[in-house]
Design a protein around this motif. Structure first.
Motif, PDB file in Angstrom:
ATOM      1  N   GLU A  73     -30.985 -12.605 -56.912  1.00  0.00           N
ATOM      2  CA  GLU A  73     -29.596 -13.280 -57.781  1.00  0.00           C
ATOM      3  C   GLU A  73     -28.955 -14.106 -58.098  1.00  0.00           C
ATOM      4  O   GLU A  73     -27.827 -14.309 -58.804  1.00  0.00           O
ATOM      5  CB  GLU A  73     -28.707 -11.233 -57.989  1.00  0.00           C
ATOM      6  CG  GLU A  73     -29.599 -10.281 -58.294  1.00  0.00           C
ATOM      7  CD  GLU A  73     -29.123  -9.460 -58.397  1.00  0.00           C
ATOM      8  OE1 GLU A  73     -27.680  -9.296 -58.063  1.00  0.00           O
ATOM      9  OE2 GLU A  73     -29.884  -8.140 -58.756  1.00  0.00           O
ATOM     10  N   HIS A  74     -28.684 -14.647 -56.624  1.00  0.00           N
ATOM     11  CA  HIS A  74     -27.687 -15.465 -56.652  1.00  0.00           C
ATOM     12  C   HIS A  74     -27.996 -16.598 -54.965  1.00  0.00           C
ATOM     13  O   HIS A  74     -28.038 -16.190 -53.741  1.00  0.00           O
ATOM     14  CB  HIS A  74     -26.552 -14.705 -55.339  1.00  0.00           C
ATOM     15  CG  HIS A  74     -25.745 -13.839 -56.375  1.00  0.00           C
ATOM     16  ND1 HIS A  74     -24.890 -13.579 -57.254  1.00  0.00           N
ATOM     17  CD2 HIS A  74     -25.845 -12.495 -56.018  1.00  0.00           C
ATOM     18  CE1 HIS A  74     -24.863 -12.774 -57.749  1.00  0.00           C
ATOM     19  NE2 HIS A  74     -25.031 -11.861 -56.950  1.00  0.00           N
ATOM     20  N   SER A  75     -28.273 -17.701 -55.707  1.00  0.00           N
ATOM     21  CA  SER A  75     -29.111 -18.969 -54.764  1.00  0.00           C
ATOM     22  C   SER A  75     -28.473 -19.149 -54.200  1.00  0.00           C
ATOM     23  O   SER A  75     -29.736 -19.984 -53.014  1.00  0.00           O
ATOM     24  CB  SER A  75     -30.274 -19.596 -55.702  1.00  0.00           C
ATOM     25  OG  SER A  75     -29.274 -20.113 -57.093  1.00  0.00           O
ATOM     26  N   PHE A  76     -27.168 -18.713 -53.582  1.00  0.00           N
ATOM     27  CA  PHE A  76     -27.320 -19.671 -52.941  1.00  0.00           C
ATOM     28  C   PHE A  76     -26.761 -18.939 -51.348  1.00  0.00           C
ATOM     29  O   PHE A  76     -26.248 -19.761 -50.650  1.00  0.00           O
ATOM     30  CB  PHE A  76     -25.199 -20.079 -52.943  1.00  0.00           C
ATOM     31  CG  PHE A  76     -24.596 -19.081 -53.889  1.00  0.00           C
ATOM     32  CD1 PHE A  76     -24.353 -18.504 -53.348  1.00  0.00           C
ATOM     33  CD2 PHE A  76     -24.332 -19.187 -55.300  1.00  0.00           C
ATOM     34  CE1 PHE A  76     -22.941 -16.715 -53.870  1.00  0.00           C
ATOM     35  CE2 PHE A  76     -23.956 -17.799 -55.569  1.00  0.00           C
ATOM     36  CZ  PHE A  76     -23.091 -16.293 -54.523  1.00  0.00           C
ATOM     37  N   TYR A  77     -27.101 -18.161 -51.483  1.00  0.00           N
ATOM     38  CA  TYR A  77     -27.536 -17.332 -50.071  1.00  0.00           C
ATOM     39  C   TYR A  77     -28.663 -17.396 -49.354  1.00  0.00           C
ATOM     40  O   TYR A  77     -29.288 -17.799 -49.910  1.00  0.00           O
ATOM     41  CB  TYR A  77     -27.693 -15.930 -51.051  1.00  0.00           C
ATOM     42  CG  TYR A  77     -25.710 -15.040 -51.046  1.00  0.00           C
ATOM     43  CD1 TYR A  77     -25.283 -15.514 -50.109  1.00  0.00           C
ATOM     44  CD2 TYR A  77     -25.854 -14.219 -51.723  1.00  0.00           C
ATOM     45  CE1 TYR A  77     -23.630 -14.346 -50.398  1.00  0.00           C
ATOM     46  CE2 TYR A  77     -24.308 -14.092 -51.919  1.00  0.00           C
ATOM     47  CZ  TYR A  77     -23.387 -14.149 -51.343  1.00  0.00           C
ATOM     48  OH  TYR A  77     -22.188 -13.741 -51.226  1.00  0.00           O
ATOM     49  N   THR A  78     -28.105 -17.310 -47.991  1.00  0.00           N
ATOM     50  CA  THR A  78     -30.064 -17.792 -47.304  1.00  0.00           C
ATOM     51  C   THR A  78     -30.232 -16.497 -45.883  1.00  0.00           C
ATOM     52  O   THR A  78     -28.387 -15.900 -45.813  1.00  0.00           O
ATOM     53  CB  THR A  78     -29.903 -19.642 -46.694  1.00  0.00           C
ATOM     54  OG1 THR A  78     -28.071 -19.163 -45.380  1.00  0.00           O
ATOM     55  CG2 THR A  78     -29.889 -20.004 -47.481  1.00  0.00           C
ATOM     56  N   ALA A 125     -34.286 -31.311 -43.139  1.00  0.00           N
ATOM     57  CA  ALA A 125     -34.390 -30.064 -43.406  1.00  0.00           C
ATOM     58  C   ALA A 125     -34.173 -28.931 -43.898  1.00  0.00           C
ATOM     59  O   ALA A 125     -34.499 -28.142 -45.052  1.00  0.00           O
ATOM     60  CB  ALA A 125     -35.778 -30.136 -41.929  1.00  0.00           C
ATOM     61  N   LYS A 126     -33.170 -28.585 -43.641  1.00  0.00           N
ATOM     62  CA  LYS A 126     -31.771 -27.542 -43.364  1.00  0.00           C
ATOM     63  C   LYS A 126     -31.182 -27.593 -45.055  1.00  0.00           C
ATOM     64  O   LYS A 126     -30.638 -26.877 -46.021  1.00  0.00           O
ATOM     65  CB  LYS A 126     -30.499 -27.445 -42.424  1.00  0.00           C
ATOM     66  CG  LYS A 126     -32.161 -26.624 -41.491  1.00  0.00           C
ATOM     67  CD  LYS A 126     -30.967 -26.144 -40.167  1.00  0.00           C
ATOM     68  CE  LYS A 126     -31.868 -25.709 -39.239  1.00  0.00           C
ATOM     69  NZ  LYS A 126     -30.930 -25.534 -37.823  1.00  0.00           N
ATOM     70  N   ALA A 127     -31.307 -29.192 -45.329  1.00  0.00           N
ATOM     71  CA  ALA A 127     -30.046 -29.780 -46.229  1.00  0.00           C
ATOM     72  C   ALA A 127     -30.337 -29.185 -47.631  1.00  0.00           C
ATOM     73  O   ALA A 127     -29.687 -29.147 -48.491  1.00  0.00           O
ATOM     74  CB  ALA A 127     -29.905 -31.511 -45.800  1.00  0.00           C
ATOM     75  N   VAL A 128     -31.523 -29.053 -47.949  1.00  0.00           N
ATOM     76  CA  VAL A 128     -32.189 -28.927 -48.979  1.00  0.00           C
ATOM     77  C   VAL A 128     -32.702 -27.190 -49.603  1.00  0.00           C
ATOM     78  O   VAL A 128     -33.383 -26.958 -50.459  1.00  0.00           O
ATOM     79  CB  VAL A 128     -33.600 -29.744 -49.507  1.00  0.00           C
ATOM     80  CG1 VAL A 128     -33.463 -30.780 -49.600  1.00  0.00           C
ATOM     81  CG2 VAL A 128     -34.689 -29.106 -47.971  1.00  0.00           C
ATOM     82  N   THR A 129     -31.896 -26.149 -48.578  1.00  0.00           N
ATOM     83  CA  THR A 129     -32.164 -25.337 -48.453  1.00  0.00           C
ATOM     84  C   THR A 129     -30.987 -24.658 -48.793  1.00  0.00           C
ATOM     85  O   THR A 129     -29.196 -24.634 -48.713  1.00  0.00           O
ATOM     86  CB  THR A 129     -32.499 -24.130 -47.081  1.00  0.00           C
ATOM     87  OG1 THR A 129     -31.436 -24.354 -46.534  1.00  0.00           O
ATOM     88  CG2 THR A 129     -33.789 -24.696 -46.841  1.00  0.00           C
ATOM     89  N   GLY A 130     -30.905 -23.498 -49.483  1.00  0.00           N
ATOM     90  CA  GLY A 130     -29.211 -22.852 -50.554  1.00  0.00           C
ATOM     91  C   GLY A 130     -28.487 -23.667 -51.286  1.00  0.00           C
ATOM     92  O   GLY A 130     -27.476 -23.595 -52.194  1.00  0.00           O
ATOM     93  N   VAL A 131     -29.626 -24.070 -51.609  1.00  0.00           N
ATOM     94  CA  VAL A 131     -28.890 -25.231 -52.680  1.00  0.00           C
ATOM     95  C   VAL A 131     -28.899 -24.782 -55.023  1.00  0.00           C
ATOM     96  O   VAL A 131     -29.853 -23.910 -54.683  1.00  0.00           O
ATOM     97  CB  VAL A 131     -29.663 -26.521 -52.508  1.00  0.00           C
ATOM     98  CG1 VAL A 131     -29.340 -27.459 -53.974  1.00  0.00           C
ATOM     99  CG2 VAL A 131     -29.559 -27.466 -51.453  1.00  0.00           C
ATOM    100  N   SER A 132     -27.987 -24.739 -55.557  1.00  0.00           N
ATOM    101  CA  SER A 132     -28.092 -23.913 -56.652  1.00  0.00           C
ATOM    102  C   SER A 132     -27.563 -25.168 -57.839  1.00  0.00           C
ATOM    103  O   SER A 132     -27.389 -25.119 -58.955  1.00  0.00           O
ATOM    104  CB  SER A 132     -26.948 -23.096 -57.057  1.00  0.00           C
ATOM    105  OG  SER A 132     -26.191 -22.670 -56.762  1.00  0.00           O
ATOM    106  N   VAL A 133     -26.833 -25.918 -57.298  1.00  0.00           N
ATOM    107  CA  VAL A 133     -26.408 -27.084 -58.198  1.00  0.00           C
ATOM    108  C   VAL A 133     -27.282 -28.361 -57.369  1.00  0.00           C
ATOM    109  O   VAL A 133     -27.779 -28.465 -57.122  1.00  0.00           O
ATOM    110  CB  VAL A 133     -25.143 -27.342 -58.029  1.00  0.00           C
ATOM    111  CG1 VAL A 133     -25.051 -28.303 -58.775  1.00  0.00           C
ATOM    112  CG2 VAL A 133     -24.331 -25.770 -57.618  1.00  0.00           C
TER     113      VAL A 133
END
Length: 326
Positions: free
Chosen positions: A145-150, A213-221
């Protein structure tokens, strides 16, 4: 033109929700996420709290009023079927929250910060604490529901008396950029940052957690085109997110093209070297509005209805395979 922000707050600003309700800021774009800030839920040993569900009826600090921590608490409680009405809500700073648990005026608190947090370190040393996990189906639901969480783990031993690992959710400090900044400048900055992470790690402890590699995770914008250019060159598996998030509107209007893209995304997610399944959720969530506009096939629309993003991708992949066979 550049700023380091929390990815959840950036999401609120870009979409005009929560603390930015009615004040959308569409000029924001992403360069990449940097390091996690973990939503830590601590409780007193005498509280009897073992899970988020146990917070019902308890005295809980959810951070300062209107803060990002307050919204983190709201979202995590919702994942367990709770609202602020189900707890005895207190809006206190991190230090005040830890002191409240220590002196018995609070049962638990939410703290969103890097690990370890100094207020919790002091609490653990003086009075002891219990870390409350966020895991299982509830964590999956919150992330969907909240794609900014990892998802992350607070290692055992982080705080005095906590010997086992604790599952948790994290938001990420994110490098944001003004959308109007030119592509070449952002490309060069992205390249300079992620190709010199060793030096960054020597300069600051948090720098050791930064990687392309981690920089492209938890992105919603959406990513800035300059960042897209760099990550494509880096050849990351997760570059499919970047590519689709930057599709031209004309491409999104083409149903067959979108189905093909989603098929490729689904197939790529099953590859053993795929970096993060959470990425798939992030990607598909950004396409919800476009997908609803384009899919006019009633049977397909019915099949997609009520399914989570990963299942929708599987259905679309199968739909495309059947069409190709024909």
């Amino acid at each position: 033109e550049f700023a380091i922000v929390q990815n959840d707050v950036m999401d609120y600003a870009y979409n005009g929700t929560d603390m930015f309700d009615g004040n959308k800021l569409p000029n924001l774009m992403t360069i990449g996420t940097l390091y996690p800030e973990v939503v830590q839920i601590a409780a007193s040993k005498s509280s009897g709290i073992k899970s988020v569900a146990d917070l019902r009826g308890k005295r809980v600090s959810i951070g300062d009023a209107g803060s990002g921590v307050e919204f983190n608490a709201k979202q995590i409680l919702a994942g367990y079927g709770l609202t602020f009405d189900d707890i005895k809500k207190n809006n206190l700073s991190f230090k005040e929250s830890a002191e409240g648990i220590q002196n018995g005026t609070l049962d638990a608190c939410f703290i969103t910060a890097g690990v370890p947090n100094s207020a919790l370190q002091e609490l653990a040393f003086t009075a002891g604490l219990i870390l409350i996990p966020v895991d299982g189906a509830e964590a999956d639901k919150i992330c969907a529901e909240h794609s900014f969480y990892t998802k992350t783990t607070i290692p055992g031993g982080t705080y005095e008396g906590t010997d086992t690992d604790t599952a948790a959710l994290a938001i990420k400090a994110t490098l944001a950029v003004n959308a109007k900044l030119d592509e070449e400048t952002v490309y060069q900055m992205t390249k300079a940052l992620f190709e010199n992470t060793a030096e960054l790690g020597q300069a600051h402890a948090k720098g050791k957690e930064v990687s392309a590699a981690k920089a492209v995770t938890g992105v919603s914008v959406p990513f800035h085109p300059g960042a897209v250019k760099y990550f494509k060159e880096a050849g990351l598996k997760t570059a499919r997110y970047i590519m689709v998030s930057s599709l031209e509107e004309s491409e999104l209007d083409n149903k067959d093209s979108l189905i093909a893209n989603m098929t490729e995304i689904y197939m790529e997610s099953t590859h053993p070297n795929y970096l993060d399944d959470k990425f798939l959720y992030d990607l598909l969530d950004t396409m919800n509005e476009e997908r609803n506009k384009i899919f006019e096939d009633d049977t397909l629309k019915s099949s997609l209805s009520g399914k989570d993003p990963l299942e929708q991708a599987r259905i679309l992949a199968e739909f495309n395979r059947r069409k190709v066979k024909k």
